[in-house]
Motif scaffolding. Sequence first.
Motif, PDB file in Angstrom:
ATOM      1  N   ALA A 128       0.836  -1.209   0.000  1.00  0.00           N
ATOM      2  CA  ALA A 128       0.000   0.000   0.000  1.00  0.00           C
ATOM      3  C   ALA A 128       0.867   1.253   0.000  1.00  0.00           C
ATOM      4  CB  ALA A 128      -0.934  -0.011   1.207  1.00  0.00           C
ATOM      5  N   CYS A 129       1.949   1.249   0.786  1.00  0.00           N
ATOM      6  CA  CYS A 129       2.862   2.387   0.817  1.00  0.00           C
ATOM      7  C   CYS A 129       3.482   2.608  -0.560  1.00  0.00           C
ATOM      8  CB  CYS A 129       3.953   2.146   1.859  1.00  0.00           C
ATOM      9  SG  CYS A 129       5.237   3.420   1.883  1.00  0.00           S
ATOM     10  N   GLN A 130       3.953   1.545  -1.176  1.00  0.00           N
ATOM     11  CA  GLN A 130       4.550   1.660  -2.508  1.00  0.00           C
ATOM     12  C   GLN A 130       3.528   2.153  -3.527  1.00  0.00           C
ATOM     13  OE1 GLN A 130       7.343   1.823  -3.799  1.00  0.00           O
ATOM     14  NE2 GLN A 130       7.386   0.980  -5.845  1.00  0.00           N
ATOM     15  N   PHE A 131       2.314   1.655  -3.414  1.00  0.00           N
ATOM     16  CA  PHE A 131       1.244   2.071  -4.333  1.00  0.00           C
ATOM     17  C   PHE A 131       1.045   3.585  -4.273  1.00  0.00           C
ATOM     18  CE2 PHE A 131      -3.192   2.849  -5.431  1.00  0.00           C
ATOM     19  CZ  PHE A 131      -3.306   2.153  -6.635  1.00  0.00           C
ATOM     20  N   VAL A 149      -0.676   3.689 -17.892  1.00  0.00           N
ATOM     21  CA  VAL A 149      -0.941   2.667 -16.879  1.00  0.00           C
ATOM     22  C   VAL A 149       0.103   1.560 -16.970  1.00  0.00           C
ATOM     23  CG1 VAL A 149      -2.595   0.920 -16.096  1.00  0.00           C
ATOM     24  CG2 VAL A 149      -3.400   3.193 -16.733  1.00  0.00           C
ATOM     25  N   ALA A 150       0.448   1.149 -18.180  1.00  0.00           N
ATOM     26  CA  ALA A 150       1.465   0.103 -18.357  1.00  0.00           C
ATOM     27  C   ALA A 150       2.813   0.566 -17.808  1.00  0.00           C
ATOM     28  CB  ALA A 150       1.583  -0.275 -19.828  1.00  0.00           C
ATOM     29  N   GLY A 151       3.175   1.817 -18.069  1.00  0.00           N
ATOM     30  CA  GLY A 151       4.429   2.356 -17.552  1.00  0.00           C
ATOM     31  C   GLY A 151       4.428   2.438 -16.041  1.00  0.00           C
ATOM     32  N   TRP A 152       3.296   2.876 -15.492  1.00  0.00           N
ATOM     33  CA  TRP A 152       3.181   2.942 -14.024  1.00  0.00           C
ATOM     34  C   TRP A 152       3.302   1.550 -13.415  1.00  0.00           C
ATOM     35  CZ3 TRP A 152      -0.960   0.494 -11.565  1.00  0.00           C
ATOM     36  CH2 TRP A 152      -0.908   0.572 -10.173  1.00  0.00           C
ATOM     37  N   TRP A 153       2.630   0.563 -13.988  1.00  0.00           N
ATOM     38  CA  TRP A 153       2.650  -0.796 -13.442  1.00  0.00           C
ATOM     39  C   TRP A 153       4.070  -1.365 -13.479  1.00  0.00           C
ATOM     40  CZ3 TRP A 153       0.238  -3.490 -10.137  1.00  0.00           C
ATOM     41  CH2 TRP A 153       0.350  -4.878 -10.086  1.00  0.00           C
ATOM     42  N   LYS A 154       4.776  -1.157 -14.583  1.00  0.00           N
ATOM     43  CA  LYS A 154       6.157  -1.639 -14.690  1.00  0.00           C
ATOM     44  C   LYS A 154       7.031  -0.964 -13.640  1.00  0.00           C
ATOM     45  CE  LYS A 154      10.120  -2.097 -17.790  1.00  0.00           C
ATOM     46  NZ  LYS A 154      11.021  -1.943 -16.685  1.00  0.00           N
ATOM     47  N   ASN A 155       6.885   0.343 -13.492  1.00  0.00           N
ATOM     48  CA  ASN A 155       7.639   1.087 -12.503  1.00  0.00           C
ATOM     49  C   ASN A 155       7.342   0.578 -11.095  1.00  0.00           C
ATOM     50  OD1 ASN A 155       8.142   3.641 -10.697  1.00  0.00           O
ATOM     51  ND2 ASN A 155       9.250   3.996 -12.612  1.00  0.00           N
ATOM     52  N   PHE A 156       6.058   0.354 -10.820  1.00  0.00           N
ATOM     53  CA  PHE A 156       5.643  -0.165  -9.514  1.00  0.00           C
ATOM     54  C   PHE A 156       6.331  -1.489  -9.226  1.00  0.00           C
ATOM     55  CE2 PHE A 156       2.773  -2.836  -6.992  1.00  0.00           C
ATOM     56  CZ  PHE A 156       2.541  -2.023  -5.895  1.00  0.00           C
ATOM     57  N   LEU A 157       6.289  -2.418 -10.170  1.00  0.00           N
ATOM     58  CA  LEU A 157       6.883  -3.743  -9.974  1.00  0.00           C
ATOM     59  C   LEU A 157       8.407  -3.706  -9.946  1.00  0.00           C
ATOM     60  CD1 LEU A 157       4.565  -5.966 -12.198  1.00  0.00           C
ATOM     61  CD2 LEU A 157       4.520  -5.679  -9.706  1.00  0.00           C
ATOM     62  N   ASP A 158       9.000  -2.783 -10.690  1.00  0.00           N
ATOM     63  CA  ASP A 158      10.463  -2.671 -10.689  1.00  0.00           C
ATOM     64  C   ASP A 158      11.004  -2.261  -9.322  1.00  0.00           C
ATOM     65  OD1 ASP A 158      10.610  -3.389 -13.352  1.00  0.00           O
ATOM     66  OD2 ASP A 158      10.964  -1.348 -14.100  1.00  0.00           O
ATOM     67  N   TRP A 159      10.322  -1.337  -8.665  1.00  0.00           N
ATOM     68  CA  TRP A 159      10.828  -0.794  -7.400  1.00  0.00           C
ATOM     69  C   TRP A 159      10.346  -1.540  -6.161  1.00  0.00           C
ATOM     70  CZ3 TRP A 159      14.637   2.688  -7.041  1.00  0.00           C
ATOM     71  CH2 TRP A 159      14.973   3.394  -8.190  1.00  0.00           C
ATOM     72  N   LEU A 160       9.235  -2.243  -6.255  1.00  0.00           N
ATOM     73  CA  LEU A 160       8.653  -2.902  -5.074  1.00  0.00           C
ATOM     74  C   LEU A 160       9.588  -3.906  -4.402  1.00  0.00           C
ATOM     75  CD1 LEU A 160       6.207  -3.254  -3.193  1.00  0.00           C
ATOM     76  CD2 LEU A 160       5.332  -4.963  -4.807  1.00  0.00           C
ATOM     77  N   PRO A 161      10.263  -4.806  -5.117  1.00  0.00           N
ATOM     78  CA  PRO A 161      11.108  -5.793  -4.428  1.00  0.00           C
ATOM     79  C   PRO A 161      12.223  -5.168  -3.591  1.00  0.00           C
ATOM     80  CG  PRO A 161      10.715  -6.475  -6.692  1.00  0.00           C
ATOM     81  CD  PRO A 161      10.198  -5.071  -6.565  1.00  0.00           C
ATOM     82  N   GLY A 162      12.876  -4.149  -4.116  1.00  0.00           N
ATOM     83  CA  GLY A 162      13.967  -3.527  -3.365  1.00  0.00           C
ATOM     84  C   GLY A 162      13.492  -2.873  -2.079  1.00  0.00           C
ATOM     85  N   TYR A 163      12.411  -2.099  -2.182  1.00  0.00           N
ATOM     86  CA  TYR A 163      11.868  -1.449  -0.983  1.00  0.00           C
ATOM     87  C   TYR A 163      11.362  -2.479   0.021  1.00  0.00           C
ATOM     88  CZ  TYR A 163      12.092   3.272  -2.918  1.00  0.00           C
ATOM     89  OH  TYR A 163      12.526   4.483  -3.412  1.00  0.00           O
ATOM     90  N   THR A 164      10.713  -3.528  -0.486  1.00  0.00           N
ATOM     91  CA  THR A 164      10.192  -4.573   0.396  1.00  0.00           C
ATOM     92  C   THR A 164      11.326  -5.297   1.105  1.00  0.00           C
ATOM     93  OG1 THR A 164       8.273  -4.869  -1.046  1.00  0.00           O
ATOM     94  CG2 THR A 164       8.744  -6.646   0.507  1.00  0.00           C
ATOM     95  N   GLY A 165      12.366  -5.640   0.353  1.00  0.00           N
ATOM     96  CA  GLY A 165      13.497  -6.357   0.947  1.00  0.00           C
ATOM     97  C   GLY A 165      14.198  -5.556   2.029  1.00  0.00           C
ATOM     98  N   THR A 166      14.416  -4.280   1.762  1.00  0.00           N
ATOM     99  CA  THR A 166      15.075  -3.422   2.754  1.00  0.00           C
ATOM    100  C   THR A 166      14.220  -3.293   4.008  1.00  0.00           C
ATOM    101  OG1 THR A 166      16.233  -2.189   1.030  1.00  0.00           O
ATOM    102  CG2 THR A 166      15.985  -1.104   3.171  1.00  0.00           C
ATOM    103  N   ALA A 167      12.938  -2.999   3.822  1.00  0.00           N
ATOM    104  CA  ALA A 167      12.041  -2.861   4.978  1.00  0.00           C
ATOM    105  C   ALA A 167      11.924  -4.179   5.734  1.00  0.00           C
ATOM    106  CB  ALA A 167      10.667  -2.372   4.526  1.00  0.00           C
ATOM    107  N   ALA A 168      11.900  -5.300   5.007  1.00  0.00           N
ATOM    108  CA  ALA A 168      11.782  -6.618   5.645  1.00  0.00           C
ATOM    109  C   ALA A 168      13.008  -6.918   6.502  1.00  0.00           C
ATOM    110  CB  ALA A 168      11.588  -7.697   4.591  1.00  0.00           C
ATOM    111  N   THR A 169      14.185  -6.533   6.028  1.00  0.00           N
ATOM    112  CA  THR A 169      15.414  -6.785   6.793  1.00  0.00           C
ATOM    113  C   THR A 169      15.381  -6.042   8.130  1.00  0.00           C
ATOM    114  OG1 THR A 169      16.668  -7.125   4.754  1.00  0.00           O
ATOM    115  CG2 THR A 169      17.935  -6.604   6.742  1.00  0.00           C
ATOM    116  N   TYR A 170      15.076  -4.763   8.078  1.00  0.00           N
ATOM    117  CA  TYR A 170      14.999  -3.978   9.322  1.00  0.00           C
ATOM    118  C   TYR A 170      13.881  -4.480  10.231  1.00  0.00           C
ATOM    119  CZ  TYR A 170      18.232  -0.398   7.516  1.00  0.00           C
ATOM    120  OH  TYR A 170      19.325   0.288   7.048  1.00  0.00           O
ATOM    121  N   THR A 171      12.740  -4.826   9.645  1.00  0.00           N
ATOM    122  CA  THR A 171      11.614  -5.309  10.453  1.00  0.00           C
ATOM    123  C   THR A 171      11.944  -6.658  11.089  1.00  0.00           C
ATOM    124  OG1 THR A 171      10.070  -4.088   9.050  1.00  0.00           O
ATOM    125  CG2 THR A 171       9.134  -5.836  10.411  1.00  0.00           C
TER     126      THR A 171
END
Length: 197
Positions: A128-131, A149-171
Amino acid sequence: MTATSQRLFVLSVLALLMAASRAHVFDHFSPPDASWAVFFVAGFALRGWGRWAFPLLMALAMGIDWMVISRQAASFWGHYCVSAAYWGLVPAYGLLWAGGSWLRRRYTGASLVQAGRLLGAFLVAVVACQFVAQGTFYWYSGVVAEPTVAGWWKNFLDWLPGYTGTAATYTAIATALQVAAERIAPALRLDRTRTAG
């Protein structure tokens, strides 16, 4: 240590972690930005303090951004990352706080059930935060010349794993500390009781 002093300690640690990681204070090594995890963990650990602790952490995040950009001899409002979309960080980080707060209201102590709730709350909050954060930047920053919309979706998916991984490590680190504290506190109380007796 009272509940208030524990929360003040946690708030101080989270603020220092965000400052150190977001400001890139170390020349050769800066840890990845902990901001997403800070807001999620704060929502969990600072129950009842949201009215003032959330704005305080938001002000700190924005102050750090201003300091970093100013050190680059750039205009804050003219910087690539700062636009009308910058204000999207407030609801985006609010969603992380809400995820941690939701988890805290249902928390009964470390268990497999709680681990499942943590995983669910964390994933929903981060997505939700990434969205919101990435969506407001993509659509409203003016950086993308012809948004689709296609560009936004690609951008969303490109950046989500990195942000999720970093936040998951700290959490995960915060979770390990929470579980350790829950295990150590009863032993300390028992030891004090024996010493007093």
